[in-house]
Design a protein around this motif. Structure first.
Motif, PDB file in Angstrom:
ATOM      1  N   UNK A  13       0.827  -1.207   0.000  1.00 26.05           N
ATOM      2  CA  UNK A  13       0.000   0.000   0.000  1.00 26.05           C
ATOM      3  C   UNK A  13       0.860   1.255   0.000  1.00 26.05           C
ATOM      4  N   UNK A  14       0.230   2.375  -0.254  1.00 24.36           N
ATOM      5  CA  UNK A  14       0.832   3.684  -0.023  1.00 24.36           C
ATOM      6  C   UNK A  14       0.334   4.177   1.334  1.00 24.36           C
ATOM      7  N   UNK A  15       1.252   4.369   2.258  1.00 26.03           N
ATOM      8  CA  UNK A  15       0.941   4.946   3.578  1.00 26.03           C
ATOM      9  C   UNK A  15       1.997   6.014   3.808  1.00 26.03           C
ATOM     10  N   UNK A  16       1.595   7.283   3.764  1.00 26.44           N
ATOM     11  CA  UNK A  16       2.623   8.315   3.739  1.00 26.44           C
ATOM     12  C   UNK A  16       2.045   9.669   4.143  1.00 26.44           C
ATOM     13  N   UNK A  17       2.950  10.608   4.384  1.00 23.75           N
ATOM     14  CA  UNK A  17       2.634  12.003   4.637  1.00 23.75           C
ATOM     15  C   UNK A  17       3.497  12.839   3.708  1.00 23.75           C
ATOM     16  N   UNK A  18       2.874  13.667   2.862  1.00 25.00           N
ATOM     17  CA  UNK A  18       3.601  14.463   1.874  1.00 25.00           C
ATOM     18  C   UNK A  18       3.083  15.896   1.911  1.00 25.00           C
ATOM     19  N   UNK A  19       3.690  16.728   1.086  1.00 19.31           N
ATOM     20  CA  UNK A  19       3.291  18.143   1.011  1.00 19.31           C
ATOM     21  C   UNK A  19       3.316  18.790   2.403  1.00 19.31           C
ATOM     22  N   UNK A  20       4.470  18.616   3.072  1.00 19.90           N
ATOM     23  CA  UNK A  20       4.662  19.199   4.413  1.00 19.90           C
ATOM     24  C   UNK A  20       3.578  18.750   5.393  1.00 19.90           C
ATOM     25  N   UNK A  21       3.148  17.518   5.239  1.00 18.85           N
ATOM     26  CA  UNK A  21       2.180  16.954   6.167  1.00 18.85           C
ATOM     27  C   UNK A  21       0.739  17.297   5.873  1.00 18.85           C
ATOM     28  N   UNK A  22       0.494  18.050   4.817  1.00 24.65           N
ATOM     29  CA  UNK A  22      -0.887  18.442   4.509  1.00 24.65           C
ATOM     30  C   UNK A  22      -1.656  17.339   3.789  1.00 24.65           C
ATOM     31  N   UNK A  23      -0.953  16.434   3.126  1.00 25.62           N
ATOM     32  CA  UNK A  23      -1.608  15.335   2.398  1.00 25.62           C
ATOM     33  C   UNK A  23      -1.134  14.009   2.974  1.00 25.62           C
ATOM     34  N   UNK A  24      -2.060  13.257   3.519  1.00 22.88           N
ATOM     35  CA  UNK A  24      -1.801  11.913   4.020  1.00 22.88           C
ATOM     36  C   UNK A  24      -2.406  10.913   3.051  1.00 22.88           C
ATOM     37  N   UNK A  25      -1.808   9.744   2.982  1.00 23.76           N
ATOM     38  CA  UNK A  25      -2.206   8.742   1.992  1.00 23.76           C
ATOM     39  C   UNK A  25      -2.319   7.374   2.653  1.00 23.76           C
ATOM     40  N   UNK A  26      -3.383   6.664   2.345  1.00 25.97           N
ATOM     41  CA  UNK A  26      -3.574   5.302   2.869  1.00 25.97           C
ATOM     42  C   UNK A  26      -4.468   4.534   1.898  1.00 25.97           C
ATOM     43  N   UNK A  27      -3.864   3.916   0.903  1.00 29.08           N
ATOM     44  CA  UNK A  27      -4.642   3.151  -0.088  1.00 29.08           C
ATOM     45  C   UNK A  27      -3.737   2.125  -0.764  1.00 29.08           C
ATOM     46  N   UNK A  53       3.416  15.160  11.698  1.00 23.79           N
ATOM     47  CA  UNK A  53       3.608  15.917  10.473  1.00 23.79           C
ATOM     48  C   UNK A  53       4.869  15.610   9.725  1.00 23.79           C
ATOM     49  N   UNK A  54       5.569  14.544  10.093  1.00 26.77           N
ATOM     50  CA  UNK A  54       6.798  14.182   9.394  1.00 26.77           C
ATOM     51  C   UNK A  54       6.889  12.674   9.299  1.00 26.77           C
ATOM     52  N   UNK A  55       7.438  12.216   8.222  1.00 24.32           N
ATOM     53  CA  UNK A  55       7.539  10.776   7.968  1.00 24.32           C
ATOM     54  C   UNK A  55       8.340  10.070   9.056  1.00 24.32           C
ATOM     55  N   UNK A  56       9.490  10.626   9.420  1.00 23.67           N
ATOM     56  CA  UNK A  56      10.360   9.925  10.353  1.00 23.67           C
ATOM     57  C   UNK A  56       9.748   9.805  11.742  1.00 23.67           C
ATOM     58  N   UNK A  59       8.673   0.290  10.166  1.00 21.72           N
ATOM     59  CA  UNK A  59       9.413   1.167   9.274  1.00 21.72           C
ATOM     60  C   UNK A  59       8.540   1.455   8.051  1.00 21.72           C
ATOM     61  N   UNK A  60       8.337   2.739   7.740  1.00 24.65           N
ATOM     62  CA  UNK A  60       7.393   3.108   6.689  1.00 24.65           C
ATOM     63  C   UNK A  60       8.028   3.288   5.321  1.00 24.65           C
ATOM     64  N   UNK A  61       9.329   3.104   5.225  1.00 19.79           N
ATOM     65  CA  UNK A  61      10.004   3.352   3.956  1.00 19.79           C
ATOM     66  C   UNK A  61       9.395   2.577   2.782  1.00 19.79           C
ATOM     67  N   UNK A  62       9.011   1.299   2.924  1.00 15.33           N
ATOM     68  CA  UNK A  62       8.490   0.562   1.765  1.00 15.33           C
ATOM     69  C   UNK A  62       7.159   1.093   1.249  1.00 15.33           C
ATOM     70  N   UNK A  63       6.454   1.903   2.040  1.00 12.90           N
ATOM     71  CA  UNK A  63       5.088   2.315   1.687  1.00 12.90           C
ATOM     72  C   UNK A  63       5.016   3.762   1.194  1.00 12.90           C
ATOM     73  N   UNK A  64       6.150   4.393   1.026  1.00 12.54           N
ATOM     74  CA  UNK A  64       6.153   5.808   0.675  1.00 12.54           C
ATOM     75  C   UNK A  64       5.718   6.041  -0.765  1.00 12.54           C
ATOM     76  N   UNK A  65       5.098   7.186  -0.975  1.00 13.08           N
ATOM     77  CA  UNK A  65       4.629   7.561  -2.302  1.00 13.08           C
ATOM     78  C   UNK A  65       5.762   7.749  -3.285  1.00 13.08           C
ATOM     79  N   UNK A  66       6.902   8.241  -2.825  1.00 14.53           N
ATOM     80  CA  UNK A  66       7.975   8.579  -3.759  1.00 14.53           C
ATOM     81  C   UNK A  66       8.613   7.382  -4.443  1.00 14.53           C
ATOM     82  N   UNK A  67       8.213   6.175  -4.076  1.00 17.60           N
ATOM     83  CA  UNK A  67       8.724   5.030  -4.849  1.00 17.60           C
ATOM     84  C   UNK A  67       8.186   5.027  -6.273  1.00 17.60           C
TER      85      UNK A  67
END
Length: 432
Positions: A371-385, A409-412, A422-430
């Motif tokens: 899945x994509x599980x992430x926080x982007x755009x300075x924490x304004x956009x969260x993703x879970x799908x 508000x931050x990935x780390x 660890x959320x690295x495998x689910x990040x949008x930037x992949x």
């Protein structure tokens, strides 16, 4: 509370969630328990999408991607057999070819192993997260932790079963080999054709997937979460939050947004982040048998027939076929009825199909099965799908991750909690 973007910061939700399936509702409840003001937006009532008809199985044992190298050998059958367990509509092939190309690329050893690790990590946290979430709403009775079976009938399948058990041992999946008589001791209505199988003690099932969504939604409302039946089609990120555009021209503003609308998540993700996500859909079918409430005590999957049977409080649910045909083509309900045909021979007597109800829904699938599980755009956009057939299984742990991302508000920051993987495998930037 007004939801239209009107500049009134006091009425603005802390977070707007687009999607009222099991992922979105679990996130809404968890975020509200953290004290956040939450608005949920969906074109349907809560749980009426894929969450309504999932198999009900907490599939923590399923740690392998949706396909392996054998898919190349199965491709002709996928195109030619309309009733096969894995079906690719030839009319959809041109549109799905880029997705399948990515899927095949991910079958190389390193990315495949990374997918296995990513799935396993979420699954290992899933049941504990569900216990916490259901306990918080006095809903633990909805979860039955009695394990599940994968059974086989043909002598030739024994080697395949043993190879699978060995692979699961390697991935630290709790698994036991049982002989047929032992399985029938637990599920006496299964036929003598069952030679044996694998028992997964750390799996579970819910008594009614739709009831689970409704209970979580009711608890969320009690916590102040508001719901609006709106089809969100676009949006934009600003310096002070996010503005969402509905199909009927209504506009909604919030400090943050969570995109969790399953198979429909890609266009909004692109609009808000600029990233094009290779999201496709597994069209899943089920056949609900209301007169078979007492056939099985636990979920049973057939190795050769490749479908699952789960006992729910309102009947026996047969599920598990996968069809790639996109979001627009009408359902082929013959595939749902095919499940009843597949069940013949698995029981001492045939299942009662009186008042049987067929169904089809869309599972959101990414080519790496993560899945994509992430926080982007300075924490304004969260993703879970993109949880494919593990949406129910991974919903509660996803909600815990999202609540941490929303708070910090931050990935780390989310990784610091020992419960959060660890959320690295689910990040949008992949996919960037």
């Amino acid at each position: 509370m007004q939801h239209e973007a009107n500049g009134d910061s006091s009425s603005k939700p802390d977070i707007a969630i687009v999607g009222a399936g099991i992922i979105g509702i679990a996130c809404a409840l968890t975020l509200s328990q953290k004290g956040l003001k939450v608005l949920v937006l969906d074109s349907q009532a809560p749980g009426m999408g894929a969450s309504y008809g999932n198999a009900g199985h907490m599939a923590t044992e399923q740690v392998f991607p949706i396909a392996d190298a054998s898919i190349l050998m199965r491709l002709p059958a996928m195109l030619l057999d309309p009733m096969g367990p894995l079906r690719l509509d030839w009319r959809y092939l041109p549109r799905s070819l880029p997705w399948f190309t990515r899927l095949l690329w991910n079958l190389r050893r390193a990315p495949y192993n990374a997918s296995v690790s990513g799935i396993r990590t979420l699954n290992q946290h899933s049941l504990d997260a569900w216990r916490r979430l259901l306990n918080s709403v006095d809903g633990r009775y909805l979860l039955k932790e009695d394990g599940s079976f994968l059974v086989y009938e043909n002598k030739e399948a024994a080697a395949e079963l043993e190879a699978l058990r060995s692979r699961m041992d390697t991935q630290h999946v709790a698994v036991e080999h049982w002989h047929g008589d032992a399985i029938r001791g637990v599920a006496p209505q299964l036929s003598e054709n069952i030679r044996g199988g694998l028992f997964f003690p750390d799996t579970a099932h819910v008594i009614n997937p739709f009831q689970v969504v409704n209970m979580l939604a009711q608890a969320a409302r009690a916590n102040g979460v508001t719901f609006a039946q709106e089809n969100i089609i676009s949006g934009q990120v600003g310096s002070d939050g996010v503005i969402l555009q509905a199909e009927n021209s209504s506009r909604f503003s919030a400090r943050k947004v969570l995109i969790s609308c399953g198979a429909y998540s890609a266009p909004l993700t692109t609009a808000l982040t600029g990233t094009k996500v290779p999201l496709d859909t597994e069209r899943g079918y089920h056949l609900m048998l209301p007169n078979e409430r007492d056939r099985l005590p636990v979920a049973v999957t057939s190795l050769e027939r490749r479908f699952i049977m789960t006992p729910l409080d309102d009947g026996l649910r047969l599920a598990g076929t996968v069809e790639f045909a996109g979001l627009e083509r009408p359902p082929n309900m013959e595939r749902a009825w095919q499940l009843q045909k597949l069940s013949r021979g698995l029981f001492r007597s045939d299942l009662d199909t009186t008042e049987a109800q067929p169904w089809m829904g869309f599972r959101p699938s990414l080519p790496d099965s993560l899945p994509v599980i992430d926080s982007v755009k300075d924490g304004r956009v969260l993703l879970a799908f993109g949880h494919h057939h593990l949406g129910l299984t991974q919903a509660a742990v996803t909600a815990e991750i999202i609540s941490h991302l929303a708070a910090h508000g931050a990935f780390q920051s989310a990784v610091s909690d020992q419960r959060i993987p660890d959320l690295l495998p689910y990040r949008l930037n992949r996919f960037s």
